[in-house]
Write a protein that holds these residues in place. Sequence first.
Motif, mmCIF file in Angstrom:
data_model
loop_
_atom_site.group_PDB
_atom_site.id
_atom_site.type_symbol
_atom_site.label_atom_id
_atom_site.label_comp_id
_atom_site.label_asym_id
_atom_site.label_seq_id
_atom_site.Cartn_x
_atom_site.Cartn_y
_atom_site.Cartn_z
ATOM 1 N N ALA A 224 13.150 -3.445 2.342
ATOM 2 C CA ALA A 224 13.900 -2.237 1.968
ATOM 3 C C ALA A 224 12.993 -1.021 2.016
ATOM 4 O O ALA A 224 13.219 -0.040 1.298
ATOM 5 C CB ALA A 224 14.525 -2.401 0.590
ATOM 6 N N ASP A 225 11.959 -1.076 2.855
ATOM 7 C CA ASP A 225 10.972 0.004 2.898
ATOM 8 C C ASP A 225 11.631 1.327 3.276
ATOM 9 O O ASP A 225 12.545 1.384 4.103
ATOM 10 C CB ASP A 225 9.866 -0.325 3.905
ATOM 11 N N ASN A 226 11.154 2.417 2.665
ATOM 12 C CA ASN A 226 11.766 3.735 2.926
ATOM 13 C C ASN A 226 11.243 4.397 4.191
ATOM 14 O O ASN A 226 11.698 5.478 4.562
ATOM 15 C CB ASN A 226 11.575 4.672 1.727
ATOM 16 N N SER A 227 10.308 3.746 4.884
ATOM 17 C CA SER A 227 9.762 4.289 6.129
ATOM 18 C C SER A 227 10.403 3.610 7.331
ATOM 19 O O SER A 227 10.336 2.385 7.483
ATOM 20 C CB SER A 227 8.248 4.077 6.177
ATOM 21 N N LEU A 228 11.006 4.399 8.212
ATOM 22 C CA LEU A 228 11.595 3.847 9.431
ATOM 23 C C LEU A 228 10.521 3.185 10.287
ATOM 24 O O LEU A 228 10.775 2.160 10.936
ATOM 25 C CB LEU A 228 12.309 4.945 10.210
ATOM 26 N N ASP B 23 0.825 -1.203 0.000
ATOM 27 C CA ASP B 23 0.000 0.000 0.000
ATOM 28 C C ASP B 23 0.864 1.261 0.000
ATOM 29 O O ASP B 23 2.009 1.258 0.470
ATOM 30 C CB ASP B 23 -0.912 0.002 1.238
ATOM 31 N N ASP B 24 0.315 2.355 -0.489
ATOM 32 C CA ASP B 24 1.041 3.628 -0.504
ATOM 33 C C ASP B 24 1.199 4.208 0.895
ATOM 34 O O ASP B 24 2.127 4.984 1.144
ATOM 35 C CB ASP B 24 0.318 4.644 -1.396
ATOM 36 N N ASN B 25 0.310 3.863 1.804
ATOM 37 C CA ASN B 25 0.316 4.436 3.144
ATOM 38 C C ASN B 25 1.216 3.614 4.060
ATOM 39 O O ASN B 25 1.037 2.402 4.217
ATOM 40 C CB ASN B 25 -1.116 4.464 3.695
ATOM 41 N N HIS C 29 1.355 3.468 7.233
ATOM 42 C CA HIS C 29 0.639 2.874 8.368
ATOM 43 C C HIS C 29 0.011 1.539 7.972
ATOM 44 O O HIS C 29 -0.008 0.592 8.770
ATOM 45 C CB HIS C 29 -0.435 3.834 8.870
ATOM 46 N N VAL C 30 -0.502 1.481 6.754
ATOM 47 C CA VAL C 30 -1.111 0.236 6.276
ATOM 48 C C VAL C 30 -0.027 -0.812 6.039
ATOM 49 O O VAL C 30 -0.200 -1.988 6.387
ATOM 50 C CB VAL C 30 -1.927 0.500 4.995
ATOM 51 N N ARG C 31 1.100 -0.396 5.465
ATOM 52 C CA ARG C 31 2.206 -1.345 5.257
ATOM 53 C C ARG C 31 2.696 -1.883 6.596
ATOM 54 O O ARG C 31 2.962 -3.079 6.748
ATOM 55 C CB ARG C 31 3.362 -0.682 4.495
ATOM 56 N N ARG C 32 2.830 -0.992 7.577
ATOM 57 C CA ARG C 32 3.275 -1.447 8.889
ATOM 58 C C ARG C 32 2.282 -2.428 9.491
ATOM 59 O O ARG C 32 2.677 -3.410 10.131
ATOM 60 C CB ARG C 32 3.461 -0.266 9.833
ATOM 61 N N LEU C 33 0.979 -2.183 9.295
ATOM 62 C CA LEU C 33 -0.035 -3.080 9.855
ATOM 63 C C LEU C 33 0.134 -4.497 9.322
ATOM 64 O O LEU C 33 -0.066 -5.468 10.059
ATOM 65 C CB LEU C 33 -1.439 -2.557 9.535
ATOM 66 N N ALA C 34 0.518 -4.615 8.045
ATOM 67 C CA ALA C 34 0.720 -5.939 7.465
ATOM 68 C C ALA C 34 1.797 -6.708 8.224
ATOM 69 O O ALA C 34 1.668 -7.913 8.468
ATOM 70 C CB ALA C 34 1.104 -5.807 5.995
#
Length: 367
Positions: free
Chosen positions: A189-193, A147-149, A151-156
Amino acid sequence: MTDATQAAPALKEIFNRARLQHIAEQTAAVYPAFDVPVFLAHVSEDLDNLSLMQRLTRVSRGLHACLPQDYATALDILYKLAPRLNSGFVTLVLPEYVALYGQHDFERSMQALKYFTPFGSSEFAVRHFLRLDFPRALELMRHWAKDDNEHVRRLASEGSRPRLPWSFRLETLMLDPSPVLPILDSLKADNSLYVRKSVANHFNDITKDNPGWVLDQIEGWSLDNPHTAWIARHALRSLIKKGDRRALTIMGAGHAAQVRVEQVSVSPEHVRLGDRINLSVRLTSTAEQSQRLIIDYALHYVKKSGGTSAKVFKLKTLDLAAGESVVVSREQQIRNFTTRVHYAGKHELDILINGECLARTFFDLID
């Protein structure tokens, strides 16, 4: 009691009476028929004796008692309420509502969890749906990982951790973590810490039950990407603290350290509860080329029985050139936690370099 030793407010006070009033007022603002007195009476009963998570669940049940009983209608109201709540943690009552009352409507509920998660997190609630229908929930979460968000990626990642703190364990994934590999692989390799921390914690969870599986995955990674290297380092932290040779090798420190420990000290040598200790160690390389050093320390806490229990702390990771000297230091306060009570006695402290104890010192905790 001084300011330095005064206890912080209990975490459960996130749901104090003022916050409950806020929730009631904001719900009434989006749903005028909301019965504020009935809600407050419900959620305030025996409040002082409830834990944080019990208070959270009590609020969700209170909302259910005062909202329309049609699930879809209630969800529409909660969608409007979410951005009005003044605490990210408090918004967890909304996914909790979904977990309690929405398991009969799987698709609608999973979409609601996706919607609510940017306001706080749906990490606890989504686990109920993994337990309800594991293949179906996991398939949706694999899509969330792209997902672009953030928060949603982290939830996964966070929602599918096998040993998520404050939640029940996912025994299926403790036995076999392979079903979540597509999620973790998408995010390595996600760009979000924010996301990377979750992925690292997820892998670290798995090391408790399937360390070889984690090592097999990370050994296949290219660590040229700094985001991936960051995840690997933090994912392997528990194994590195145990001196696992494969984990140390992945991090470039699988060799025995070629160093001379020239000085190691803890000051002061005699401390009282609440004092700070200063640890210092001076190292000089005896190698003919640069070497990677992972430096930790193990503090042997005195137990009530008089025995000791060691806890390993990270100190520093560095590259030491041939013949180079370095001083590494750390300050730590000796204070009680809910998970650890200190007892007087001799506390030994080991210096661990690339998984081996190369020096030892101590301090005395006195009454």
